[in-house]
Design a protein around this motif. Structure first.
Motif, PDB file in Angstrom:
ATOM      1  N   UNK A  46       0.841  -1.244  -0.099  1.00  0.00           N
ATOM      2  CA  UNK A  46       0.145   0.111  -0.169  1.00  0.00           C
ATOM      3  C   UNK A  46       1.024   1.196   0.125  1.00  0.00           C
ATOM      4  N   UNK A  47       1.960   1.234   0.556  1.00  0.00           N
ATOM      5  CA  UNK A  47       2.850   2.390   0.740  1.00  0.00           C
ATOM      6  C   UNK A  47       3.363   2.803  -0.783  1.00  0.00           C
ATOM      7  N   UNK A  48       3.579   1.707  -1.585  1.00  0.00           N
ATOM      8  CA  UNK A  48       4.294   1.855  -2.815  1.00  0.00           C
ATOM      9  C   UNK A  48       2.898   2.580  -3.765  1.00  0.00           C
ATOM     10  N   UNK A  49       1.606   2.017  -3.447  1.00  0.00           N
ATOM     11  CA  UNK A  49       0.622   2.451  -4.050  1.00  0.00           C
ATOM     12  C   UNK A  49       0.306   3.844  -3.853  1.00  0.00           C
ATOM     13  N   UNK A  50       0.440   4.411  -2.640  1.00  0.00           N
ATOM     14  CA  UNK A  50       0.289   5.824  -2.180  1.00  0.00           C
ATOM     15  C   UNK A  50       1.307   6.472  -2.893  1.00  0.00           C
ATOM     16  N   UNK A  51       2.596   6.312  -2.958  1.00  0.00           N
ATOM     17  CA  UNK A  51       3.550   6.789  -3.856  1.00  0.00           C
ATOM     18  C   UNK A  51       3.258   7.335  -4.951  1.00  0.00           C
ATOM     19  N   UNK A  52       2.684   6.346  -5.673  1.00  0.00           N
ATOM     20  CA  UNK A  52       2.284   6.321  -7.101  1.00  0.00           C
ATOM     21  C   UNK A  52       0.950   7.237  -7.291  1.00  0.00           C
ATOM     22  N   UNK A  69       0.853  10.841  -9.262  1.00  0.00           N
ATOM     23  CA  UNK A  69      -0.256  10.939 -10.313  1.00  0.00           C
ATOM     24  C   UNK A  69      -0.758  12.348  -9.988  1.00  0.00           C
ATOM     25  N   UNK A  70      -1.342  12.494  -8.675  1.00  0.00           N
ATOM     26  CA  UNK A  70      -1.857  13.782  -8.386  1.00  0.00           C
ATOM     27  C   UNK A  70      -1.142  14.832  -8.692  1.00  0.00           C
ATOM     28  N   UNK A  71       0.176  14.917  -8.401  1.00  0.00           N
ATOM     29  CA  UNK A  71       1.042  16.090  -8.731  1.00  0.00           C
ATOM     30  C   UNK A  71       0.832  16.756 -10.116  1.00  0.00           C
ATOM     31  N   UNK A  72       0.781  15.640 -10.927  1.00  0.00           N
ATOM     32  CA  UNK A  72       0.463  15.989 -12.534  1.00  0.00           C
ATOM     33  C   UNK A  72      -0.982  16.389 -12.785  1.00  0.00           C
ATOM     34  N   UNK A 129      -8.626   6.419  -4.568  1.00  0.00           N
ATOM     35  CA  UNK A 129      -7.827   5.120  -4.669  1.00  0.00           C
ATOM     36  C   UNK A 129      -6.849   5.289  -3.566  1.00  0.00           C
ATOM     37  N   UNK A 130      -6.144   6.403  -3.364  1.00  0.00           N
ATOM     38  CA  UNK A 130      -5.197   6.549  -2.224  1.00  0.00           C
ATOM     39  C   UNK A 130      -6.119   6.668  -1.025  1.00  0.00           C
ATOM     40  N   UNK A 131      -7.112   7.322  -0.807  1.00  0.00           N
ATOM     41  CA  UNK A 131      -7.960   7.184   0.329  1.00  0.00           C
ATOM     42  C   UNK A 131      -8.208   5.568   0.868  1.00  0.00           C
ATOM     43  N   UNK A 132      -8.373   4.912  -0.254  1.00  0.00           N
ATOM     44  CA  UNK A 132      -8.579   3.220   0.305  1.00  0.00           C
ATOM     45  C   UNK A 132      -7.245   2.623   0.805  1.00  0.00           C
ATOM     46  N   UNK A 133      -6.306   3.050   0.126  1.00  0.00           N
ATOM     47  CA  UNK A 133      -4.687   2.707   0.570  1.00  0.00           C
ATOM     48  C   UNK A 133      -4.422   3.161   2.239  1.00  0.00           C
TER      49      UNK A 133
END
Length: 307
Positions: free
Chosen positions: A232-238, A242-245, A255-259
């Motif tokens: 989940x940590x790697x997912x959050x990083x991704x 993505x949100x930055x762009x 989906x980050x909320x789910x992680x």
């Protein structure tokens, strides 16, 4: 017709071409109209073609249609006249007329690859996969480097869950243009569906290298880390990258909320839920039945906002 009038026609045509070359379509249009209004101009197919495309470019499709129609009267065997009409009707989603004129183009020139390609696009849009496939294949037969014909064929087969065929066409697209992110992204999709997780990750990461702004690459890659590896940590990083762009892409926040919820970081999860549902209120119904957010829904702040 006097020599002076003929020279005027040539001069106006040349001046129009000059303005077209330097990127001034309105001035080009003015001089092409002057040339067209001479006796020579109204039978000059090259001039009329430039004029019709310019009318279309400056959003005057009625005049473009009139010029293309006159071109057909001048020479009924010139395929680009029919192609020009087809593209205008296609742009305005008048698919019946567009199909007719693309077909007329192909009757006159069976090797007119863009007519095959855009006719395939219409059939694809209308859900007639067999005809779409036939015309995409013909496009490739005529021009083996036609990148988007491979991409679109792959997308048809992927939607039909024929993932090996999809992979084949996406890979051929990648061979045509190795640097473009679209083929790399779609190779990731096909590999994931084929169970080739490591290959999917490799293609998604290469796609991000080619285009770090495409939101769905982050989404799909993060889902692999979440669903396959429970990382989940790697997912959050991704998702965060993505949100930055893509700061208005609600599904990345959701989906980050789910992680975050799966890591028991409920307040952070709720922060993302709030942003996601503000951007896309349609997520509210889905959120209320999402089992991954059960603990988040127990927060007083959540209940104050959504109940």
């Amino acid at each position: 017709m006097t020599e002076q009038t003929y020279q005027y026609y040539l001069n106006q045509k040349a001046v129009g071409a000059h303005y077209l070359e330097i990127g001034n379509p309105m001035k080009a249009l003015e001089h092409f109209i002057n040339a067209y209004q001479t006796t020579y101009g109204c039978e000059d197919l090259d001039l009329m073609l430039e004029l019709a495309f310019l009318y279309d470019e400056v959003e005057n499709p009625e005049q473009a249609i009139a010029i293309f129609s006159q071109m057909i009267e001048v020479d009924p065997t010139f395929p680009t006249s029919y192609y020009g009409l087809a593209t205008i009707y296609d742009d305005h989603e008048d698919y019946e007329r567009a199909i007719y004129y693309y077909q007329k183009t192909i009757e006159l020139d069976p090797e007119y690859e863009t007519a095959h390609f855009f006719l395939a696009n219409i059939y694809d849009e209308l859900g007639d996969n067999q005809k779409a496939i036939a015309h995409y294949e013909k496009t490739i037969e005529i021009d083996p480097s036609y990148y988007y014909a491979y991409i679109n064929l792959g997308c048809i087969y992927e939607a039909e869950d024929k993932n090996l065929k999809a992979y084949h066409y996406f890979y051929r697209a990648h061979q045509v243009n190795p640097a473009d992110y679209t083929a790399l992204f779609n190779l990731g999709v096909a590999c994931r569906k084929l169970g080739q997780v490591k290959e999917a990750i490799r293609y998604y990461r290469k796609s991000l290298g080619a285009n770090p702004q495409y939101a769905f690459t982050y989404l799909n890659l993060a889902l692999i880390y979440k669903e396959v590896f429970e990382d989940y940590e790697e997912s959050i990083k991704l998702y965060t990258e993505g949100i930055k762009y893509n700061p208005q892409m609600s599904v990345l926040y959701y989906n980050r909320a789910c992680c975050y919820a799966l890591l028991n970081e409920f307040e952070k999860s709720l922060d993302d839920i709030q942003i996601a549902t503000q951007i896309s209120p349609s997520l509210l119904d889905y959120m209320k039945s999402d089992d991954e957010l059960v603990q988040v829904k127990k927060l007083p702040r959540y209940q104050a906002m959504y109940q």
